[in-house]
Design an enzyme around this catalytic site. Structure first.
Site, PDB file in Angstrom:
ATOM      1  N   LYS A   1      -2.898  -3.161  -8.787  1.00 47.45           N
ATOM      2  CA  LYS A   1      -2.473  -1.861  -8.067  1.00 47.45           C
ATOM      3  C   LYS A   1      -1.235  -1.236  -8.978  1.00 47.45           C
ATOM      4  O   LYS A   1      -0.930  -0.821  -9.013  1.00 47.45           O
ATOM      5  CB  LYS A   1      -2.347  -0.911  -6.542  1.00 47.45           C
ATOM      6  CG  LYS A   1      -3.188  -1.761  -5.998  1.00 47.45           C
ATOM      7  CD  LYS A   1      -4.278  -0.722  -6.092  1.00 47.45           C
ATOM      8  CE  LYS A   1      -4.067   0.990  -6.186  1.00 47.45           C
ATOM      9  NZ  LYS A   1      -4.563   1.418  -5.853  1.00 47.45           N
TER      10      LYS A   1
HETATM   11  N1  PMP Z   1      -8.187  -4.937  -3.941  1.00 43.67           N
HETATM   12  C1  PMP Z   1      -7.637  -4.311  -3.051  1.00 43.67           C
HETATM   13  C2  PMP Z   1      -7.273  -5.883  -2.802  1.00 43.67           C
HETATM   14  C3  PMP Z   1      -6.423  -3.571  -3.374  1.00 43.67           C
HETATM   15  O1  PMP Z   1      -5.451  -3.589  -2.301  1.00 43.67           O
HETATM   16  C4  PMP Z   1      -7.180  -2.404  -3.727  1.00 43.67           C
HETATM   17  C5  PMP Z   1      -5.902  -1.516  -3.280  1.00 43.67           C
HETATM   18  N2  PMP Z   1      -6.878  -0.258  -2.074  1.00 43.67           N
HETATM   19  C6  PMP Z   1      -7.957  -2.268  -4.231  1.00 43.67           C
HETATM   20  C7  PMP Z   1      -8.794  -3.902  -4.373  1.00 43.67           C
HETATM   21  C8  PMP Z   1      -9.581  -1.299  -4.109  1.00 43.67           C
HETATM   22  O2  PMP Z   1      -8.354  -0.303  -5.373  1.00 43.67           O
HETATM   23  P1  PMP Z   1      -8.872   1.194  -5.653  1.00 43.67           P
HETATM   24  O3  PMP Z   1      -7.516   2.209  -4.831  1.00 43.67           O
HETATM   25  O4  PMP Z   1      -8.410   1.453  -7.225  1.00 43.67           O
HETATM   26  O5  PMP Z   1      -9.959   1.736  -5.513  1.00 43.67           O
END
Ligand code: PMP
Length: 335
Positions: free
Chosen positions: A46
Protein backbone atom coordinates in the site's frame (compact mmCIF):
# COMPACT_ATOMS: atom_id res chain seq x y z
CA UNK A 1 30.80 4.99 -10.78
CA UNK A 2 27.34 6.58 -10.78
CA UNK A 3 25.98 6.82 -7.26
CA UNK A 4 22.77 4.85 -6.65
CA UNK A 5 21.11 6.46 -3.68
CA UNK A 6 17.39 6.76 -2.95
CA UNK A 7 16.41 9.98 -1.23
CA UNK A 8 13.75 9.70 1.45
CA UNK A 9 10.53 7.73 1.71
CA UNK A 10 9.01 8.70 -1.61
CA UNK A 11 11.99 7.51 -3.61
CA UNK A 12 12.31 4.29 -1.64
CA UNK A 13 8.87 2.98 -2.56
CA UNK A 14 8.73 0.22 -5.18
CA UNK A 15 11.36 -1.63 -7.18
CA UNK A 16 10.90 -4.58 -4.84
CA UNK A 17 12.53 -7.94 -5.62
CA UNK A 18 10.64 -10.67 -7.44
CA UNK A 19 11.55 -13.80 -5.50
CA UNK A 20 11.28 -17.35 -6.77
CA UNK A 21 9.64 -19.53 -4.13
CA UNK A 22 11.79 -22.55 -4.83
CA UNK A 23 9.95 -25.14 -2.75
CA UNK A 24 6.73 -24.37 -4.62
CA UNK A 25 8.42 -24.35 -8.01
CA UNK A 26 9.73 -27.83 -7.19
CA UNK A 27 6.34 -29.02 -5.92
CA UNK A 28 4.34 -27.75 -8.90
CA UNK A 29 6.78 -28.02 -11.83
CA UNK A 30 6.13 -24.34 -12.52
CA UNK A 31 8.15 -21.25 -11.63
CA UNK A 32 6.38 -19.58 -8.71
CA UNK A 33 7.32 -15.94 -8.11
CA UNK A 34 6.43 -13.59 -5.24
CA UNK A 35 6.72 -9.82 -5.52
CA UNK A 36 8.26 -8.86 -2.17
CA UNK A 37 6.07 -5.89 -1.31
CA UNK A 38 6.82 -6.35 2.39
CA UNK A 39 10.20 -4.77 1.57
CA UNK A 40 8.63 -1.39 0.84
CA UNK A 41 9.66 1.28 3.39
CA UNK A 42 6.26 1.22 5.13
CA UNK A 43 6.23 -2.58 4.98
CA UNK A 44 3.43 -3.16 2.48
CA UNK A 45 2.12 -2.98 -1.07
CA UNK A 46 0.00 0.00 0.00
CA UNK A 47 2.99 2.37 0.12
CA UNK A 48 2.68 2.61 -3.65
CA UNK A 49 -0.98 3.62 -3.57
CA UNK A 50 -0.45 6.02 -0.66
CA UNK A 51 2.33 7.84 -2.47
CA UNK A 52 0.41 8.09 -5.75
CA UNK A 53 -2.79 9.31 -4.09
CA UNK A 54 -0.92 12.09 -2.28
CA UNK A 55 1.13 13.19 -5.30
CA UNK A 56 -1.97 13.26 -7.52
CA UNK A 57 -3.98 15.16 -4.89
CA UNK A 58 -1.22 17.77 -4.68
CA UNK A 59 -1.19 18.12 -8.46
CA UNK A 60 -5.00 18.50 -8.54
CA UNK A 61 -4.88 21.14 -5.78
CA UNK A 62 -6.88 18.93 -3.40
CA UNK A 63 -4.12 18.80 -0.80
CA UNK A 64 -2.55 22.07 0.26
CA UNK A 65 0.28 23.09 2.56
CA UNK A 66 -0.50 22.37 6.20
CA UNK A 67 -3.39 20.09 5.17
CA UNK A 68 -4.65 16.90 6.77
CA UNK A 69 -4.81 13.52 5.05
CA UNK A 70 -7.82 11.48 6.20
CA UNK A 71 -8.37 7.84 5.32
CA UNK A 72 -10.36 4.80 6.31
CA UNK A 73 -8.12 1.74 6.15
CA UNK A 74 -7.43 -1.75 7.43
CA UNK A 75 -4.07 -0.27 8.44
CA UNK A 76 -1.51 -0.58 5.68
CA UNK A 77 -2.75 2.32 3.57
CA UNK A 78 -2.77 4.38 6.74
CA UNK A 79 0.83 3.42 7.47
CA UNK A 80 1.89 4.42 3.94
CA UNK A 81 -0.12 7.66 4.09
CA UNK A 82 1.28 8.60 7.50
CA UNK A 83 4.81 8.17 6.19
CA UNK A 84 4.09 10.30 3.11
CA UNK A 85 2.34 12.83 5.36
CA UNK A 86 5.39 13.06 7.63
CA UNK A 87 7.72 13.38 4.66
CA UNK A 88 5.65 16.17 3.10
CA UNK A 89 4.46 18.06 6.16
CA UNK A 90 0.83 16.97 6.50
CA UNK A 91 -1.16 15.76 9.49
CA UNK A 92 -2.77 12.31 9.20
CA UNK A 93 -6.07 11.11 10.62
CA UNK A 94 -6.64 7.39 10.22
CA UNK A 95 -9.97 5.68 10.80
CA UNK A 96 -9.85 1.90 11.11
CA UNK A 97 -11.98 -0.96 12.40
CA UNK A 98 -10.98 -2.04 15.93
CA UNK A 99 -10.64 -5.70 14.91
CA UNK A 100 -7.43 -5.16 12.92
CA UNK A 101 -4.11 -6.36 14.32
CA UNK A 102 -2.76 -4.42 17.32
CA UNK A 103 0.64 -4.26 15.62
CA UNK A 104 -0.75 -2.07 12.82
CA UNK A 105 -2.64 0.18 15.26
CA UNK A 106 0.48 0.65 17.43
CA UNK A 107 2.67 1.37 14.41
CA UNK A 108 0.27 4.04 13.14
CA UNK A 109 0.37 5.80 16.53
CA UNK A 110 4.17 5.53 16.62
CA UNK A 111 4.29 7.22 13.22
CA UNK A 112 2.27 10.12 14.61
CA UNK A 113 -1.09 9.39 13.01
CA UNK A 114 -4.23 10.29 14.92
CA UNK A 115 -6.01 6.94 14.98
CA UNK A 116 -9.76 6.59 15.43
CA UNK A 117 -11.01 3.04 15.96
CA UNK A 118 -14.56 2.19 14.91
CA UNK A 119 -16.67 -0.82 15.84
CA UNK A 120 -16.72 -3.26 12.91
CA UNK A 121 -19.89 -2.52 10.90
CA UNK A 122 -21.13 -3.49 7.43
CA UNK A 123 -20.67 -1.05 4.56
CA UNK A 124 -24.40 -0.32 4.62
CA UNK A 125 -24.08 1.10 8.14
CA UNK A 126 -23.11 4.77 8.62
CA UNK A 127 -20.73 3.49 11.34
CA UNK A 128 -18.59 1.62 8.80
CA UNK A 129 -15.05 3.04 8.87
CA UNK A 130 -15.32 4.16 5.23
CA UNK A 131 -18.23 6.50 5.97
CA UNK A 132 -16.72 7.69 9.25
CA UNK A 133 -13.54 8.68 7.38
CA UNK A 134 -15.53 10.61 4.80
CA UNK A 135 -17.37 12.52 7.53
CA UNK A 136 -14.11 13.32 9.38
CA UNK A 137 -12.66 14.75 6.18
CA UNK A 138 -15.76 16.95 5.79
CA UNK A 139 -15.45 18.19 9.38
CA UNK A 140 -11.72 19.03 9.33
CA UNK A 141 -10.63 22.19 7.57
CA UNK A 142 -8.14 21.79 4.71
CA UNK A 143 -8.53 18.01 4.72
CA UNK A 144 -8.10 15.54 1.88
CA UNK A 145 -10.00 12.23 1.99
CA UNK A 146 -7.80 9.77 0.11
CA UNK A 147 -10.75 7.41 -0.60
CA UNK A 148 -8.57 4.53 -1.76
CA UNK A 149 -11.57 2.45 -2.86
CA UNK A 150 -12.80 4.89 -5.50
CA UNK A 151 -9.68 6.98 -6.11
CA UNK A 152 -8.14 5.69 -9.33
CA UNK A 153 -4.67 6.97 -8.38
CA UNK A 154 -4.58 3.81 -6.22
CA UNK A 155 -4.74 1.33 -9.13
CA UNK A 156 -2.74 3.74 -11.26
CA UNK A 157 0.23 3.26 -8.90
CA UNK A 158 0.15 -0.44 -9.74
CA UNK A 159 -0.46 0.16 -13.44
CA UNK A 160 2.53 2.50 -13.56
CA UNK A 161 4.93 0.69 -11.22
CA UNK A 162 4.09 -2.78 -9.82
CA UNK A 163 3.01 -4.33 -13.13
CA UNK A 164 5.80 -2.88 -15.32
CA UNK A 165 8.29 -4.09 -12.71
CA UNK A 166 6.88 -7.64 -12.88
CA UNK A 167 6.89 -7.50 -16.68
CA UNK A 168 10.50 -6.32 -16.74
CA UNK A 169 11.68 -8.66 -13.98
CA UNK A 170 10.29 -11.72 -15.80
CA UNK A 171 11.56 -10.49 -19.16
CA UNK A 172 7.96 -10.93 -20.37
CA UNK A 173 8.18 -14.67 -19.68
CA UNK A 174 4.99 -14.79 -17.62
CA UNK A 175 1.99 -17.12 -17.96
CA UNK A 176 -0.21 -16.19 -15.03
CA UNK A 177 -0.82 -13.84 -12.11
CA UNK A 178 -3.11 -14.34 -9.15
CA UNK A 179 -3.93 -12.21 -6.13
CA UNK A 180 -6.62 -11.24 -3.67
CA UNK A 181 -8.38 -7.89 -3.62
CA UNK A 182 -9.18 -5.29 -0.97
CA UNK A 183 -9.76 -1.95 -2.62
CA UNK A 184 -8.97 -3.61 -5.96
CA UNK A 185 -6.04 -1.27 -6.54
CA UNK A 186 -3.38 -3.93 -6.97
CA UNK A 187 -5.46 -6.38 -9.01
CA UNK A 188 -6.98 -3.56 -11.08
CA UNK A 189 -3.70 -1.93 -12.03
CA UNK A 190 -1.60 -5.09 -12.39
CA UNK A 191 -4.03 -7.11 -14.54
CA UNK A 192 -4.97 -4.12 -16.73
CA UNK A 193 -1.30 -3.51 -17.55
CA UNK A 194 -0.29 -7.13 -18.04
CA UNK A 195 -3.23 -7.95 -20.32
CA UNK A 196 -2.16 -5.01 -22.52
CA UNK A 197 1.35 -6.50 -22.79
CA UNK A 198 0.09 -10.02 -23.47
CA UNK A 199 -3.60 -11.00 -23.44
CA UNK A 200 -2.59 -14.67 -23.04
CA UNK A 201 -1.43 -14.12 -19.45
CA UNK A 202 -3.94 -15.89 -17.21
CA UNK A 203 -5.25 -13.46 -14.58
CA UNK A 204 -7.00 -14.82 -11.47
CA UNK A 205 -8.50 -13.58 -8.23
CA UNK A 206 -8.25 -15.58 -5.01
CA UNK A 207 -10.96 -14.58 -2.57
CA UNK A 208 -11.20 -15.28 1.18
CA UNK A 209 -14.40 -16.40 2.90
CA UNK A 210 -16.59 -13.46 3.90
CA UNK A 211 -15.93 -11.71 0.57
CA UNK A 212 -18.42 -11.43 -2.29
CA UNK A 213 -15.98 -11.08 -5.19
CA UNK A 214 -15.72 -14.79 -6.01
CA UNK A 215 -19.48 -15.01 -6.33
CA UNK A 216 -19.58 -11.75 -8.32
CA UNK A 217 -17.02 -13.03 -10.85
CA UNK A 218 -18.53 -16.50 -11.18
CA UNK A 219 -22.30 -15.72 -11.02
CA UNK A 220 -22.55 -11.94 -11.55
CA UNK A 221 -24.08 -11.45 -8.09
CA UNK A 222 -22.45 -10.35 -4.87
CA UNK A 223 -22.91 -12.96 -2.18
CA UNK A 224 -20.67 -13.22 0.88
CA UNK A 225 -20.70 -16.04 3.42
CA UNK A 226 -18.73 -16.61 6.62
CA UNK A 227 -15.75 -14.56 7.73
CA UNK A 228 -11.96 -14.72 7.64
CA UNK A 229 -8.90 -14.01 9.75
CA UNK A 230 -7.27 -12.33 6.73
CA UNK A 231 -6.87 -8.55 6.96
CA UNK A 232 -7.00 -5.93 4.20
CA UNK A 233 -8.75 -8.13 1.64
CA UNK A 234 -12.28 -9.21 0.82
CA UNK A 235 -15.13 -6.88 -0.09
CA UNK A 236 -18.77 -7.13 -1.10
CA UNK A 237 -19.01 -4.44 -3.75
CA UNK A 238 -17.29 -3.47 -7.01
CA UNK A 239 -15.05 -0.43 -6.55
CA UNK A 240 -13.78 1.86 -9.31
CA UNK A 241 -10.32 0.35 -8.82
CA UNK A 242 -11.57 -3.25 -9.01
CA UNK A 243 -13.53 -2.40 -12.15
CA UNK A 244 -10.23 -1.85 -13.97
CA UNK A 245 -9.26 -5.49 -13.44
CA UNK A 246 -9.16 -7.82 -16.42
CA UNK A 247 -9.72 -11.26 -15.00
CA UNK A 248 -10.04 -14.75 -16.46
CA UNK A 249 -11.30 -16.49 -13.35
CA UNK A 250 -11.42 -16.79 -9.59
CA UNK A 251 -10.48 -19.21 -6.80
CA UNK A 252 -11.67 -19.43 -3.24
CA UNK A 253 -9.16 -19.69 -0.39
CA UNK A 254 -9.71 -20.65 3.24
CA UNK A 255 -8.23 -19.57 6.57
CA UNK A 256 -6.73 -22.99 7.28
CA UNK A 257 -4.89 -22.80 3.94
CA UNK A 258 -3.59 -19.33 4.83
CA UNK A 259 -2.16 -20.57 8.13
CA UNK A 260 -0.70 -23.75 6.64
CA UNK A 261 0.91 -21.84 3.76
CA UNK A 262 2.39 -19.24 6.12
CA UNK A 263 4.01 -22.04 8.15
CA UNK A 264 5.11 -23.89 5.01
CA UNK A 265 6.89 -20.80 3.65
CA UNK A 266 8.57 -20.08 6.98
CA UNK A 267 9.90 -23.62 7.07
CA UNK A 268 10.92 -24.05 3.43
CA UNK A 269 11.58 -20.62 1.95
CA UNK A 270 12.58 -18.26 4.77
CA UNK A 271 9.52 -16.13 3.96
CA UNK A 272 7.70 -14.52 6.90
CA UNK A 273 4.55 -13.02 5.42
CA UNK A 274 1.09 -11.74 6.31
CA UNK A 275 -2.26 -13.41 5.79
CA UNK A 276 -3.19 -11.91 2.41
CA UNK A 277 0.25 -12.76 1.04
CA UNK A 278 -0.14 -16.37 2.24
CA UNK A 279 -3.56 -16.55 0.57
CA UNK A 280 -2.05 -15.20 -2.63
CA UNK A 281 0.58 -17.94 -2.59
CA UNK A 282 -2.18 -20.54 -2.13
CA UNK A 283 -3.66 -18.99 -5.28
CA UNK A 284 -0.34 -19.34 -7.10
CA UNK A 285 -0.25 -23.09 -6.38
CA UNK A 286 -3.87 -23.43 -7.52
CA UNK A 287 -3.12 -21.58 -10.75
CA UNK A 288 0.04 -23.68 -11.31
CA UNK A 289 -2.06 -26.84 -11.02
CA UNK A 290 -4.67 -25.39 -13.35
CA UNK A 291 -2.19 -24.35 -16.06
CA UNK A 292 0.02 -27.43 -15.71
CA UNK A 293 3.79 -27.86 -15.50
CA UNK A 294 6.26 -25.51 -17.16
CA UNK A 295 4.46 -22.20 -16.55
CA UNK A 296 5.64 -19.05 -14.79
CA UNK A 297 3.23 -17.63 -12.24
CA UNK A 298 3.59 -14.46 -10.18
CA UNK A 299 1.77 -13.25 -7.09
CA UNK A 300 2.03 -10.44 -4.55
CA UNK A 301 3.57 -10.78 -1.08
CA UNK A 302 1.55 -7.84 0.28
CA UNK A 303 3.07 -7.45 3.73
CA UNK A 304 5.23 -9.19 6.32
CA UNK A 305 4.40 -11.55 9.18
CA UNK A 306 5.64 -9.19 11.89
CA UNK A 307 2.42 -7.23 11.48
CA UNK A 308 0.47 -10.31 12.68
CA UNK A 309 2.87 -11.82 15.23
CA UNK A 310 0.23 -11.80 17.98
CA UNK A 311 -2.33 -13.52 15.77
CA UNK A 312 -1.49 -15.84 12.89
CA UNK A 313 1.98 -16.62 14.30
CA UNK A 314 0.73 -17.07 17.85
CA UNK A 315 -0.08 -20.75 18.64
CA UNK A 316 -2.57 -19.82 21.39
CA UNK A 317 -4.52 -17.45 19.15
CA UNK A 318 -4.57 -20.07 16.41
CA UNK A 319 -5.77 -22.78 18.82
CA UNK A 320 -8.61 -20.50 19.97
CA UNK A 321 -9.68 -20.06 16.35
CA UNK A 322 -9.37 -23.80 15.62
CA UNK A 323 -6.63 -23.05 13.07
CA UNK A 324 -3.63 -24.91 14.51
CA UNK A 325 -1.43 -25.92 11.56
CA UNK A 326 -1.14 -29.67 11.03
CA UNK A 327 -0.02 -30.17 7.41
CA UNK A 328 3.14 -32.08 6.51
CA UNK A 329 3.29 -30.90 2.90
CA UNK A 330 0.95 -29.16 0.50
CA UNK A 331 -1.98 -31.53 1.04
CA UNK A 332 -4.02 -28.60 2.41
CA UNK A 333 -4.51 -27.22 -1.10
CA UNK A 334 -7.42 -28.82 -2.90
CA UNK A 335 -7.94 -28.39 -6.61
N1 PMP B 1 -3.08 -7.23 1.67
C1 PMP B 1 -3.01 -6.38 2.69
C2 PMP B 1 -2.29 -6.80 3.92
C3 PMP B 1 -3.60 -5.10 2.59
O1 PMP B 1 -3.51 -4.26 3.61
C4 PMP B 1 -4.28 -4.76 1.41
C5 PMP B 1 -4.90 -3.41 1.27
N2 PMP B 1 -6.18 -3.28 1.76
C6 PMP B 1 -4.36 -5.72 0.38
C7 PMP B 1 -3.73 -6.93 0.54
C8 PMP B 1 -5.17 -5.50 -0.88
O2 PMP B 1 -4.66 -4.58 -1.73
P1 PMP B 1 -5.62 -3.69 -2.62
O3 PMP B 1 -6.23 -2.67 -1.70
O4 PMP B 1 -4.70 -3.06 -3.60
O5 PMP B 1 -6.66 -4.55 -3.23
Amino acid sequence: MTPDIRIGFANSVGNTPLIEIESLSAATGCTILGKAEFLNPGGSVKDRAALYMVLEAEKAGLLKAGGTIVEGTAGNTGIGLSLVANARGYRSVIVMPSNQSPEKIDLLRTLGAEVELTNPAPFTSPDNYYHVARRRAEEIENAFWANQFENISNSEAHYQTTAPEIWRQTGGDLDGVVMSSGTGGTIGGVTAYLKEQNPQIATYLIDPTGSGLYSYLTTGEFKAEGNSITEGIGINRATANFNRARLDGAFRGYDQQVIEMAQYLLKHDELFIGSSAALNVVGAVKLARKLGKGHTIATILCDGGGRYQSRMYNPEWLAEKGLTPVAKGLEFIDD
